[in-house]
Design an enzyme around this catalytic site. Sequence first.
Site, short mmCIF file in Angstrom:
data_model
loop_
_atom_site.label_atom_id
_atom_site.label_comp_id
_atom_site.label_asym_id
_atom_site.label_seq_id
_atom_site.Cartn_x
_atom_site.Cartn_y
_atom_site.Cartn_z
CD GLN A 74 -0.87 -0.93 3.71
OE1 GLN A 74 -2.27 -0.81 3.61
NE2 GLN A 74 -0.39 -1.56 4.61
CE1 TYR A 116 -10.73 0.44 14.19
CE2 TYR A 116 -8.36 0.26 15.06
CZ TYR A 116 -9.75 -0.22 14.42
OH TYR A 116 -9.52 -1.25 13.67
CG ASP A 160 -2.07 -13.94 4.68
OD1 ASP A 160 -2.58 -12.98 4.59
OD2 ASP A 160 -2.59 -15.26 4.13
CG ASP A 209 -6.04 -2.39 14.33
OD1 ASP A 209 -6.83 -1.75 13.44
OD2 ASP A 209 -5.13 -1.82 14.85
#
Lengths: 371, 371
Positions: A100, A130, A206, A225
């Site tokens: 990303q 959060y 992963d 999260d």
Amino acid sequence: MEDGAGKGLECQKIMDGKANDNVNDSDKAIIPSCCLKARASNTELEAKCHATVVSGWFSEPESCSGKASKRVYFNNPMWPGEAHSMKVEKILYKDKSEYQEILVFESSTYGKVLVLDGIVQLTEKDECVYQEMITHLPLCSIQSPKTVLVVGGGDGGVLREISRHNTVERIDICEIDKMVIDVSKKFFPELAIGFEDPRVQLHIGDAVEFLRNVPEGKYDAIIVDSSDPVGPAQELVEKPFFETIARALRPGGVLCNMAESMWLHTHLIQDMISICRETFKGSVHYAWANVPTYPSGVIGFVICSTEGPPVDFMHPINPIEKVEGAFKYRRELKFYNSEIHTAAFALPSFVKREVMLLRDSPTPAQQICVS
Amino acid sequence: MEDGAGKGLECQKIMDGKANDNVNDSDKAIIPSCCLKARASNTELEAKCHATVVSGWFSEPESCSGKASKRVYFNNPMWPGEAHSMKVEKILYKDKSEYQEILVFESSTYGKVLVLDGIVQLTEKDECVYQEMITHLPLCSIQSPKTVLVVGGGDGGVLREISRHNTVERIDICEIDKMVIDVSKKFFPELAIGFEDPRVQLHIGDAVEFLRNVPEGKYDAIIVDSSDPVGPAQELVEKPFFETIARALRPGGVLCNMAESMWLHTHLIQDMISICRETFKGSVHYAWANVPTYPSGVIGFVICSTEGPPVDFMHPINPIEKVEGAFKYRRELKFYNSEIHTAAFALPSFVKREVMLLRDSPTPAQQICVS
């Protein structure tokens, strides 16, 4: 560009697919004149900055991996037709990881801001909501949590919150993107401090794969999260993932999963609740909290328990006020308390109508009380 | 401007101090080419629209009465450094009343939007939160409300909500700006329907003056639905105003007053609580709710009772579920229910710290419950 135009204020074209500064190069920013105009607080009719920083303001654009040249101005597909913008004081970092685009900037009123793929993940001012909610909703709902897994959470904020629980013996975290951790350690020390806890075991990789290799029933609690379910996080809202989560939890173990906005994503919430009801045989609820810099000013959580000792999420068995040292652990609690915990399960009437599976939980009005 | 550029999409320079269309002229809009670009969803680097509609998007600018040429891009003094933007489909109305600039536009995802002096007052999608909360928080907290006064509230939404209460015999409303009422009747019939209730008595004028002439103890409840405390609403957050309110309420009568954002205005909240504690000798509390299109996604309420029969705001004596016909009155309730009512009083830890007067109310965590 005017000479010397940018003194004292840095801004530059960002996320245009060409930028490739590393952490140590962040001071070499180009300063377009439009930022100066913003600083002078004049009406801005000709915004020549990049779409995500219009005249010194950041706005959330569409998720943009691989399509930098065709990016839409505002109009993220997860919340079309609206945008929240923050005034940028200085861009501190930008780079592309394997997964990303990562951007960090100093905003004028929300402190430093972490952005992944054009989407605000957290700001220093309101990250407390959060991190505290996604952690203490599950951990205060069970007695003496000992083993906890965090999926994602590379900024470290959830680790910081878990660390308040002195019964916890082991905290595993599985984050796919090491660059997020490095960036957090550099720019968000108040979050990344979570990594310093000796109970933390870091796994880069992963989470789906990681969970497959976890012994059955290993964890008391799992906290997911993740980023929004587009791109790398897509798998994390699908049934096979929840099945591996359920398998990795002990009987009566709990999951808390980020679950978007009740104003924008009732269909997604309905799907998640549906999958979780099929997968988790204990209780499944939805809770929400107000986060100013998230779309529609709100974030939700799906919270579930596996078959086993019943878990009453709304009346926490392990209230934060009784967890020794919890209030003082490295940073005071800013948002969460036991009143907020219970109140988070009170659902607006339209949510109960639109998410049919939530109609019967929690039970009717007269059963809530505060005094 | 290109010929025929604006077919099917209307946008124009707004609030530039020159516009003066009336309600019936709203179709004569000028269409700048930048709006077309937005419609095509291309990256927008040269925004040539007026500051409040950048490339077909509306953003909240500074309050701008009399200073149209020096308007700040974003950066409202009430919430500096951030802005919420909505995509504009069509501008439906704009004009200047004696008191403020009024704008109505059709947004792409929040329905029609009412803007006063550049500040979003309501959208069709989320108006339910504000109207329902500011009305039912006070009216469900007392038994059989009969006489109610609304200060402001010219859109009619609060009247619509009060009308659900079948014990109410008289609803006075004192709105200073008749144009707001006319605009609401034309563009927001779902709100303005409140004016059709035969119990409603409309008074156009200044609320401070109106209240001076009200017999002592006339009202069971007063709802102050004002705009932000800049400009015409400034007086409505000052002590003399609250004293006239208290005088107009019966013993044990209740006030609910709009009270900004806990994220942005703790100083203002502290001041209001302080003044109300001095003025109202019953109970004084703060409640909040999530409104996506308000700054920081939240709106707060100060809720008070005068000396007299004690009022327990957190455990409503007149729950909405027991008010005959309340759910079906002209429009179903979308946000409010008794769980939400009680939950609205649960305060984040930072609010209790920053607003010192709220530390002791409501009482500690273990006393809230839901099931």
